[in-house]
Motif scaffolding. Sequence first.
Motif, PDB file in Angstrom:
ATOM      1  N   MET A   1      62.227  72.373  -7.765  1.00 40.53           N
ATOM      2  CA  MET A   1      61.636  71.231  -7.073  1.00 40.53           C
ATOM      3  C   MET A   1      60.145  71.198  -7.372  1.00 40.53           C
ATOM      4  SD  MET A   1      61.407  70.487  -2.990  1.00 40.53           S
ATOM      5  CE  MET A   1      61.331  68.790  -2.496  1.00 40.53           C
ATOM      6  N   ARG A   2      59.594  70.014  -7.518  1.00 36.86           N
ATOM      7  CA  ARG A   2      58.155  69.804  -7.671  1.00 36.86           C
ATOM      8  C   ARG A   2      57.635  69.136  -6.406  1.00 36.86           C
ATOM      9  NH1 ARG A   2      56.829  67.742 -13.739  1.00 36.86           N
ATOM     10  NH2 ARG A   2      57.846  69.455 -14.815  1.00 36.86           N
ATOM     11  N   LEU A   3      56.621  69.761  -5.807  1.00 41.53           N
ATOM     12  CA  LEU A   3      56.049  69.251  -4.569  1.00 41.53           C
ATOM     13  C   LEU A   3      54.578  68.969  -4.770  1.00 41.53           C
ATOM     14  CD1 LEU A   3      56.232  68.719  -1.459  1.00 41.53           C
ATOM     15  CD2 LEU A   3      55.497  71.103  -1.186  1.00 41.53           C
ATOM     16  N   LEU A   4      54.172  67.758  -4.438  1.00 45.80           N
ATOM     17  CA  LEU A   4      52.754  67.403  -4.433  1.00 45.80           C
ATOM     18  C   LEU A   4      52.247  67.573  -3.016  1.00 45.80           C
ATOM     19  CD1 LEU A   4      50.191  66.277  -5.697  1.00 45.80           C
ATOM     20  CD2 LEU A   4      51.114  63.972  -5.332  1.00 45.80           C
ATOM     21  N   LEU A   5      51.275  68.448  -2.826  1.00 43.47           N
ATOM     22  CA  LEU A   5      50.686  68.710  -1.522  1.00 43.47           C
ATOM     23  C   LEU A   5      49.258  68.194  -1.529  1.00 43.47           C
ATOM     24  CD1 LEU A   5      50.439  70.051   1.290  1.00 43.47           C
ATOM     25  CD2 LEU A   5      49.948  72.198   0.108  1.00 43.47           C
ATOM     26  N   ALA A   6      48.945  67.301  -0.624  1.00 50.09           N
ATOM     27  CA  ALA A   6      47.578  66.809  -0.462  1.00 50.09           C
ATOM     28  C   ALA A   6      47.043  67.344   0.853  1.00 50.09           C
ATOM     29  CB  ALA A   6      47.558  65.282  -0.468  1.00 50.09           C
ATOM     30  N   ILE A   7      45.832  67.853   0.811  1.00 49.54           N
ATOM     31  CA  ILE A   7      45.191  68.383   2.006  1.00 49.54           C
ATOM     32  C   ILE A   7      43.954  67.533   2.262  1.00 49.54           C
ATOM     33  CG2 ILE A   7      44.072  70.390   3.041  1.00 49.54           C
ATOM     34  CD1 ILE A   7      45.869  72.160   1.295  1.00 49.54           C
ATOM     35  N   THR A   8      43.925  66.845   3.416  1.00 49.46           N
ATOM     36  CA  THR A   8      42.805  65.971   3.756  1.00 49.46           C
ATOM     37  C   THR A   8      42.175  66.445   5.050  1.00 49.46           C
ATOM     38  OG1 THR A   8      44.089  64.396   5.070  1.00 49.46           O
ATOM     39  CG2 THR A   8      44.007  64.011   2.696  1.00 49.46           C
ATOM     40  N   GLY A   9      40.993  65.960   5.302  1.00 51.04           N
ATOM     41  CA  GLY A   9      40.315  66.278   6.554  1.00 51.04           C
ATOM     42  C   GLY A   9      39.849  67.721   6.579  1.00 51.04           C
ATOM     43  N   ALA A  10      39.154  68.100   7.622  1.00 53.73           N
ATOM     44  CA  ALA A  10      38.636  69.455   7.724  1.00 53.73           C
ATOM     45  C   ALA A  10      39.343  70.256   8.807  1.00 53.73           C
ATOM     46  CB  ALA A  10      37.141  69.429   7.990  1.00 53.73           C
ATOM     47  N   SER A  11      39.841  69.600   9.841  1.00 50.89           N
ATOM     48  CA  SER A  11      40.489  70.314  10.933  1.00 50.89           C
ATOM     49  C   SER A  11      41.973  70.470  10.623  1.00 50.89           C
ATOM     50  CB  SER A  11      40.312  69.534  12.234  1.00 50.89           C
ATOM     51  OG  SER A  11      40.944  70.220  13.278  1.00 50.89           O
ATOM     52  N   GLY A  12      42.462  71.670  10.683  1.00 54.80           N
ATOM     53  CA  GLY A  12      43.868  71.914  10.392  1.00 54.80           C
ATOM     54  C   GLY A  12      44.140  72.210   8.928  1.00 54.80           C
ATOM     55  N   VAL A  13      43.091  72.322   8.132  1.00 51.27           N
ATOM     56  CA  VAL A  13      43.252  72.593   6.702  1.00 51.27           C
ATOM     57  C   VAL A  13      44.057  73.870   6.469  1.00 51.27           C
ATOM     58  CG1 VAL A  13      41.928  73.344   4.667  1.00 51.27           C
ATOM     59  CG2 VAL A  13      41.294  71.270   5.872  1.00 51.27           C
ATOM     60  N   GLN A  14      43.889  74.855   7.354  1.00 51.06           N
ATOM     61  CA  GLN A  14      44.589  76.120   7.166  1.00 51.06           C
ATOM     62  C   GLN A  14      46.102  75.948   7.156  1.00 51.06           C
ATOM     63  OE1 GLN A  14      42.776  75.358   9.843  1.00 51.06           O
ATOM     64  NE2 GLN A  14      43.930  75.836  11.677  1.00 51.06           N
ATOM     65  N   LEU A  15      46.632  74.939   7.870  1.00 56.56           N
ATOM     66  CA  LEU A  15      48.082  74.710   7.851  1.00 56.56           C
ATOM     67  C   LEU A  15      48.548  74.213   6.488  1.00 56.56           C
ATOM     68  CD1 LEU A  15      48.911  73.164  11.331  1.00 56.56           C
ATOM     69  CD2 LEU A  15      49.806  75.280  10.377  1.00 56.56           C
ATOM     70  N   GLY A  16      47.762  73.381   5.846  1.00 61.57           N
ATOM     71  CA  GLY A  16      48.101  72.941   4.499  1.00 61.57           C
ATOM     72  C   GLY A  16      48.124  74.109   3.534  1.00 61.57           C
ATOM     73  N   PHE A  17      47.117  74.969   3.617  1.00 57.27           N
ATOM     74  CA  PHE A  17      47.083  76.143   2.746  1.00 57.27           C
ATOM     75  C   PHE A  17      48.190  77.134   3.094  1.00 57.27           C
ATOM     76  CE2 PHE A  17      42.727  74.627   1.943  1.00 57.27           C
ATOM     77  CZ  PHE A  17      42.798  74.566   0.556  1.00 57.27           C
ATOM     78  N   ALA A  71      49.142  67.332   4.420  1.00 58.25           N
ATOM     79  CA  ALA A  71      49.024  68.192   5.591  1.00 58.25           C
ATOM     80  C   ALA A  71      47.743  69.003   5.517  1.00 58.25           C
ATOM     81  CB  ALA A  71      50.218  69.139   5.666  1.00 58.25           C
ATOM     82  N   PRO A  72      46.819  68.789   6.412  1.00 57.83           N
ATOM     83  CA  PRO A  72      46.856  67.771   7.448  1.00 57.83           C
ATOM     84  C   PRO A  72      46.548  66.398   6.861  1.00 57.83           C
ATOM     85  CG  PRO A  72      44.766  68.926   7.525  1.00 57.83           C
ATOM     86  CD  PRO A  72      45.591  69.604   6.469  1.00 57.83           C
ATOM     87  N   CYS A  73      46.944  65.388   7.592  1.00 65.17           N
ATOM     88  CA  CYS A  73      46.685  64.008   7.183  1.00 65.17           C
ATOM     89  C   CYS A  73      45.676  63.411   8.156  1.00 65.17           C
ATOM     90  CB  CYS A  73      47.978  63.196   7.186  1.00 65.17           C
ATOM     91  SG  CYS A  73      47.758  61.504   6.615  1.00 65.17           S
ATOM     92  N   SER A  74      44.505  63.096   7.643  1.00 68.18           N
ATOM     93  CA  SER A  74      43.483  62.496   8.505  1.00 68.18           C
ATOM     94  C   SER A  74      43.913  61.087   8.912  1.00 68.18           C
ATOM     95  CB  SER A  74      42.140  62.443   7.770  1.00 68.18           C
ATOM     96  OG  SER A  74      42.193  61.504   6.707  1.00 68.18           O
TER      97      SER A  74
END
Length: 175
Positions: A1-17, A71-74
């Motif tokens: 599977m190929r997954l595109l992960l976008a991380i936006t905003g500053a709060s909650g960034v650790q969940l995206g990582f 994730a997170p999505c501003s």
Amino acid sequence: MRLLLAITGASGVQLGFKALELLPPDVTPYLILSDHAETVRRHERAKVFEDSDIAAPVASGSFPIDAMMVAPCSMNTLAKIACGIADNLVTRAAAVAIKERRTLLLAPREMPFSPIALENMLKLSRLGVVIAPPVMGYYAEHDSVEAMERFVVGKWFDMLGIGHDLYQRWRIEEA
């Protein structure tokens, strides 16, 4: 599977990582970091695209991505996606995911949600976008922040069809 992960905003960034870190090896990740997320951290495993690189391969419907997660999505990113504004790589890739009928998961992080944000989420949900804010499931009896993060990421993976063993699932006790 190929997954595109976008991380936006500053709060909650650790969940995206955390989601990126916990991906199973059979998932090939591609990563877009918004300018604000970029200043927080770089990650080595994924191919990283600049948010300003609107010509990146993930901006094309012909690039084979199975799913996209923001994730997170501003709220700004969510509003742009809901209105079809594709002015950066994150919003362009999301527009492509919607156009190509690919799984798109948005993890809005703000609380409480304004009526405008709720209307945008409803609009996107009606288009088939998965709206999945990072909400704890207390039945899993978390004993640490790490366990709570694994639960949230595991729920996201469930919605994307990514196998995992990140949290204990609900079980019916045999009598």
